[in-house]
Design an enzyme around this catalytic site. Structure first.
Site, PDB file in Angstrom:
ATOM      1  N   GLU A  27      48.764  39.573  44.998  1.00  0.00           N
ATOM      2  CA  GLU A  27      48.751  39.098  43.351  1.00  0.00           C
ATOM      3  C   GLU A  27      48.955  40.933  43.162  1.00  0.00           C
ATOM      4  O   GLU A  27      49.110  41.681  43.549  1.00  0.00           O
ATOM      5  CB  GLU A  27      46.445  39.060  43.378  1.00  0.00           C
ATOM      6  CG  GLU A  27      46.772  39.490  42.345  1.00  0.00           C
ATOM      7  CD  GLU A  27      44.974  38.562  42.079  1.00  0.00           C
ATOM      8  OE1 GLU A  27      44.685  38.223  42.595  1.00  0.00           O
ATOM      9  OE2 GLU A  27      44.591  38.565  40.385  1.00  0.00           O
ATOM     10  N   ASN A  72      42.828  36.101  40.304  1.00  0.00           N
ATOM     11  CA  ASN A  72      42.505  36.574  38.257  1.00  0.00           C
ATOM     12  C   ASN A  72      43.555  36.982  37.576  1.00  0.00           C
ATOM     13  O   ASN A  72      43.214  36.294  36.163  1.00  0.00           O
ATOM     14  CB  ASN A  72      41.636  36.908  38.526  1.00  0.00           C
ATOM     15  CG  ASN A  72      40.078  36.985  39.494  1.00  0.00           C
ATOM     16  OD1 ASN A  72      40.113  35.360  40.019  1.00  0.00           O
ATOM     17  ND2 ASN A  72      39.183  37.280  39.713  1.00  0.00           N
ATOM     18  N   ASN A 172      43.966  29.122  38.128  1.00  0.00           N
ATOM     19  CA  ASN A 172      43.526  29.905  39.745  1.00  0.00           C
ATOM     20  C   ASN A 172      41.983  30.099  38.729  1.00  0.00           C
ATOM     21  O   ASN A 172      41.177  30.170  37.807  1.00  0.00           O
ATOM     22  CB  ASN A 172      44.112  31.497  39.315  1.00  0.00           C
ATOM     23  CG  ASN A 172      42.985  32.081  40.648  1.00  0.00           C
ATOM     24  OD1 ASN A 172      43.434  31.874  41.710  1.00  0.00           O
ATOM     25  ND2 ASN A 172      42.695  33.171  39.930  1.00  0.00           N
ATOM     26  N   GLU A 173      41.289  29.261  39.816  1.00  0.00           N
ATOM     27  CA  GLU A 173      39.809  29.358  39.859  1.00  0.00           C
ATOM     28  C   GLU A 173      39.222  29.697  38.544  1.00  0.00           C
ATOM     29  O   GLU A 173      38.736  30.235  38.003  1.00  0.00           O
ATOM     30  CB  GLU A 173      39.456  30.501  40.411  1.00  0.00           C
ATOM     31  CG  GLU A 173      39.316  30.881  41.342  1.00  0.00           C
ATOM     32  CD  GLU A 173      38.146  32.143  42.111  1.00  0.00           C
ATOM     33  OE1 GLU A 173      38.754  33.272  41.358  1.00  0.00           O
ATOM     34  OE2 GLU A 173      38.408  32.193  43.741  1.00  0.00           O
ATOM     35  N   TYR A 244      35.344  33.410  50.546  1.00  0.00           N
ATOM     36  CA  TYR A 244      35.151  35.130  51.098  1.00  0.00           C
ATOM     37  C   TYR A 244      33.602  35.166  51.478  1.00  0.00           C
ATOM     38  O   TYR A 244      32.337  34.540  51.231  1.00  0.00           O
ATOM     39  CB  TYR A 244      34.903  36.179  50.169  1.00  0.00           C
ATOM     40  CG  TYR A 244      36.283  35.801  49.770  1.00  0.00           C
ATOM     41  CD1 TYR A 244      38.076  36.669  49.787  1.00  0.00           C
ATOM     42  CD2 TYR A 244      36.975  34.826  47.956  1.00  0.00           C
ATOM     43  CE1 TYR A 244      39.332  37.124  49.244  1.00  0.00           C
ATOM     44  CE2 TYR A 244      38.621  35.116  47.554  1.00  0.00           C
ATOM     45  CZ  TYR A 244      39.205  36.095  48.038  1.00  0.00           C
ATOM     46  OH  TYR A 244      40.174  35.945  47.436  1.00  0.00           O
ATOM     47  N   GLU A 293      42.696  30.650  49.549  1.00  0.00           N
ATOM     48  CA  GLU A 293      41.937  32.135  49.088  1.00  0.00           C
ATOM     49  C   GLU A 293      41.195  31.904  50.470  1.00  0.00           C
ATOM     50  O   GLU A 293      39.776  30.942  49.972  1.00  0.00           O
ATOM     51  CB  GLU A 293      41.519  33.134  48.074  1.00  0.00           C
ATOM     52  CG  GLU A 293      42.636  33.180  46.793  1.00  0.00           C
ATOM     53  CD  GLU A 293      42.331  34.120  45.742  1.00  0.00           C
ATOM     54  OE1 GLU A 293      40.834  33.992  45.807  1.00  0.00           O
ATOM     55  OE2 GLU A 293      43.252  33.205  44.485  1.00  0.00           O
ATOM     56  N   GLN A 350      44.436  38.825  50.703  1.00  0.00           N
ATOM     57  CA  GLN A 350      45.179  38.829  50.145  1.00  0.00           C
ATOM     58  C   GLN A 350      46.334  39.589  51.266  1.00  0.00           C
ATOM     59  O   GLN A 350      45.849  39.956  53.078  1.00  0.00           O
ATOM     60  CB  GLN A 350      45.874  39.625  48.950  1.00  0.00           C
ATOM     61  CG  GLN A 350      44.804  39.101  48.268  1.00  0.00           C
ATOM     62  CD  GLN A 350      44.761  39.895  46.759  1.00  0.00           C
ATOM     63  OE1 GLN A 350      46.043  40.357  46.669  1.00  0.00           O
ATOM     64  NE2 GLN A 350      43.943  39.053  45.644  1.00  0.00           N
TER      65      GLN A 350
HETATM   66  O1  AHR Z   1      41.743  37.153  46.288  1.00  0.00           O
HETATM   67  C1  AHR Z   1      40.649  38.316  45.052  1.00  0.00           C
HETATM   68  C2  AHR Z   1      40.358  37.672  44.205  1.00  0.00           C
HETATM   69  O2  AHR Z   1      39.315  36.293  44.350  1.00  0.00           O
HETATM   70  C3  AHR Z   1      41.392  37.269  42.761  1.00  0.00           C
HETATM   71  O3  AHR Z   1      42.457  37.100  42.322  1.00  0.00           O
HETATM   72  C4  AHR Z   1      40.602  35.720  42.530  1.00  0.00           C
HETATM   73  O4  AHR Z   1      41.515  34.598  42.644  1.00  0.00           O
HETATM   74  C5  AHR Z   1      38.970  36.048  43.603  1.00  0.00           C
HETATM   75  O5  AHR Z   1      38.205  35.249  42.883  1.00  0.00           O
END
Ligand code: AHR
Length: 498
Positions: A27, A72, A172-173, A244, A293, A350
């Site tokens: 990103e 994001n 995205n999201e 995450y 992700e 990432q």
């Molecule tokens: O990977 C970091 C961030 O986590 C990304 O930009 C977003 O898509 C997620 O919230």
């Protein structure tokens, strides 16, 4: 000593792995692009400004696909700012991470970089501040060869042939309140539907990923996914998932290592929603998951909250991963593989500097602890995932019950069979037995082990080899039975060859 037993039958198959399950993500965030993969003037940079040392480590992992440019970031990004003569490219506010984007690296540089890295681009379009029209334009720029405005622009920018990008994310999201121009379920569902329709006209050969809920704890989880798919089912190929994990000190390491039970539950729920929509739309098509992700992310959050806004590529999300994080990443890979029938794409988020397996400084690049399970899975985990029956003791932790001490999956790669195993037990080694009676003609090629006395040990530039895998000779494979004692809190990769 506790015992673990794995029973394997080559006829009981989950699915063939899609290599893209070992994808990653870059990103425009912190030092991922600038100083991570692109740093003109650095001694390691090639004639394009691409860091050769980073490229070497990426090739070592063998990353099949890289998602770009966000994240994001994409929800406020004008892709046109990043193409054409560099001296004319504007500097812009990046609202997602409150930095300044210099636009010295953009779409064309990324695709050129992918070709050199030996990976495929997975492109995301901005469905935050922009919409269907710019999605049409960027696709025209990338995939149409001649006779149109953006095809001409692409050639004028020095690329004779189209980029021919096959995989596209519809935003995205978009359910996240933090997202620039976040949407309600129906707002996004309609926007994604019309954007997908339009993109499919431009290039019917592409594959599309719609945004699913970006977490199981999202207030609209479930409703969001069903609403999006009810509108988009026939136009898209994948629904995205993100997850995450953070370490909860009060709950302790045993609880942290159990987190993948939640990931498993999340996947099962999303697959159920996909199948519900398949049923009510009377579709014959299977919807697949793009888990685009996933990772551990918590170390850097406090420091990041204190950073000055509006700087050029500040060090953001620079988690320094410890050994326990590597075990969790190993378990996350095992979980993804167990669902290989539905999870076709997954991106470790990432790749470089930003919550990443690879770190760089001006003087070099090094492997974080999480590099190793990711690299092992990518190198040894391609083939047919087998349904693995595991017998072992279980434990309870603050947030989980019945957590198996042994987490494992088996991949049959033809002439190679790999057993991935995490021993979650923090106190005791485990006597492991694998019944492989159909593989009697194989031999034990290697047993890689990653363990460390200190769960919190890390790799740094000064000490890059504090936590690394080693090979053990203490394991045996005789008459179709593999036996070993696997260490407490260890990651194991057992490779048999014909
Ligand atoms: O990977 C970091 C961030 O986590 C990304 O930009 C977003 O898509 C997620 O919230």
């Amino acid at each position: 000593m506790k015992k673990g037993r794995i029973i394997i039958d080559r006829e009981f198959q989950v699915a063939q792995t899609d290599p893209r399950i070992y994808g990653s993500f870059i990103e425009h965030l912190g030092r991922a692009v600038y100083e991570g993969i692109y740093q003109p003037g650095n001694p390691y940079a090639d004639e394009n400004g691409f860091r050769r040392d980073t490229l070497d480590l990426i090739r070592e992992i063998d990353v099949p696909v890289v998602r770009y440019p966000g994240g994001n970031f994409v929800s406020n990004y004008n892709w046109e700012d990043g193409v054409g003569p560099k001296e004319l490219r504007p500097k812009r506010l990046d609202l997602a991470w409150k930095t300044i984007e210099p636009n010295e690296f953009g779409l064309d540089e990324f695709v050129d970089w992918c070709r050199i890295a030996g990976t495929e681009p997975m492109m995301a379009v901005n469905l935050g501040t922009r919409g269907a029209e710019q999605a049409r334009d960027i696709l025209e720029y990338c995939n149409i060869e001649k006779n149109s405005k953006f095809a001409h622009m692409h050639r004028a920018n020095g690329h004779e042939k189209p980029h021919d990008i096959k995989l596209w994310c519809l935003g995205n999201e978009m359910d996240g309140v933090w997202q620039t121009c976040a949407k309600t379920p129906m707002e996004y569902a309609r926007l994604a539907e019309e954007t997908a329709k339009m993109m499919r006209v431009v290039d019917p050969s592409i594959e599309l990923v719609a945004c699913g809920s970006c977490g199981i704890n999202q207030p609209t989880f479930g409703v969001w996914d069903a609403t999006v798919l009810e509108r988009c089912y026939r136009y898209v190929n994948y629904l995205s998932m993100h997850m995450y994990f953070a370490y909860d000190k009060a709950a302790g390491p045993a609880d942290f290592l159990a987190n993948t039970l939640k990931m498993d539950e999340f996947i099962q729920s999303v697959v159920a929603i996909c199948d519900y929509v398949k049923a009510i739309t009377r579709s014959k098509k299977e919807m697949y998951i793009s888990f685009d992700e996933w990772n551990v992310w918590y170390h850097s959050k406090e420091a990041d909250a204190k950073r000055e806004p509006w700087c050029f590529y500040p060090p953001l999300l620079e988690d320094v991963y410890n050994f326990m994080d590597a075990l969790t990443v190993g378990s996350m890979l095992i979980t993804l593989l167990k669902h290989a029938d539905r999870v076709k794409i997954a991106c470790l988020a990432q790749l470089v500097n930003v919550i990443a397996p690879i770190m760089t400084s001006d003087t070099g690049a090094w492997r974080q602890t999480i590099f190793y399970p990711y690299m092992h899975a990518s190198r040894y985990g391609r083939g047919t995932v087998l349904q693995t029956k595991v017998d072992c003791d279980k434990y309870d932790s603050r947030n989980f019950t019945d957590v198996p001490y042994l987490d494992s999956v088996v991949v049959d790669g033809g002439d190679q069979l790999t057993i991935f195993a995490v021993n979650r037990d923090l106190e005791e080694d485990m006597e492991l037995t694998c019944d492989l009676r159909q593989y009697k003609d194989y031999r034990l090629a290697k047993h890689l082990v990653m363990t460390c006395d200190d769960l919190f040990a890390v790799n740094t530039e000064a000490d890059p080899n504090r936590v690394v895998p080693t090979t053990t000779n203490a394991s045996k494979f005789e008459d179709g039975v593999f036996t070993s004692v696997i260490g407490k809190h260890s990651w194991n990769v057992i490779v048999l060859e014909k």
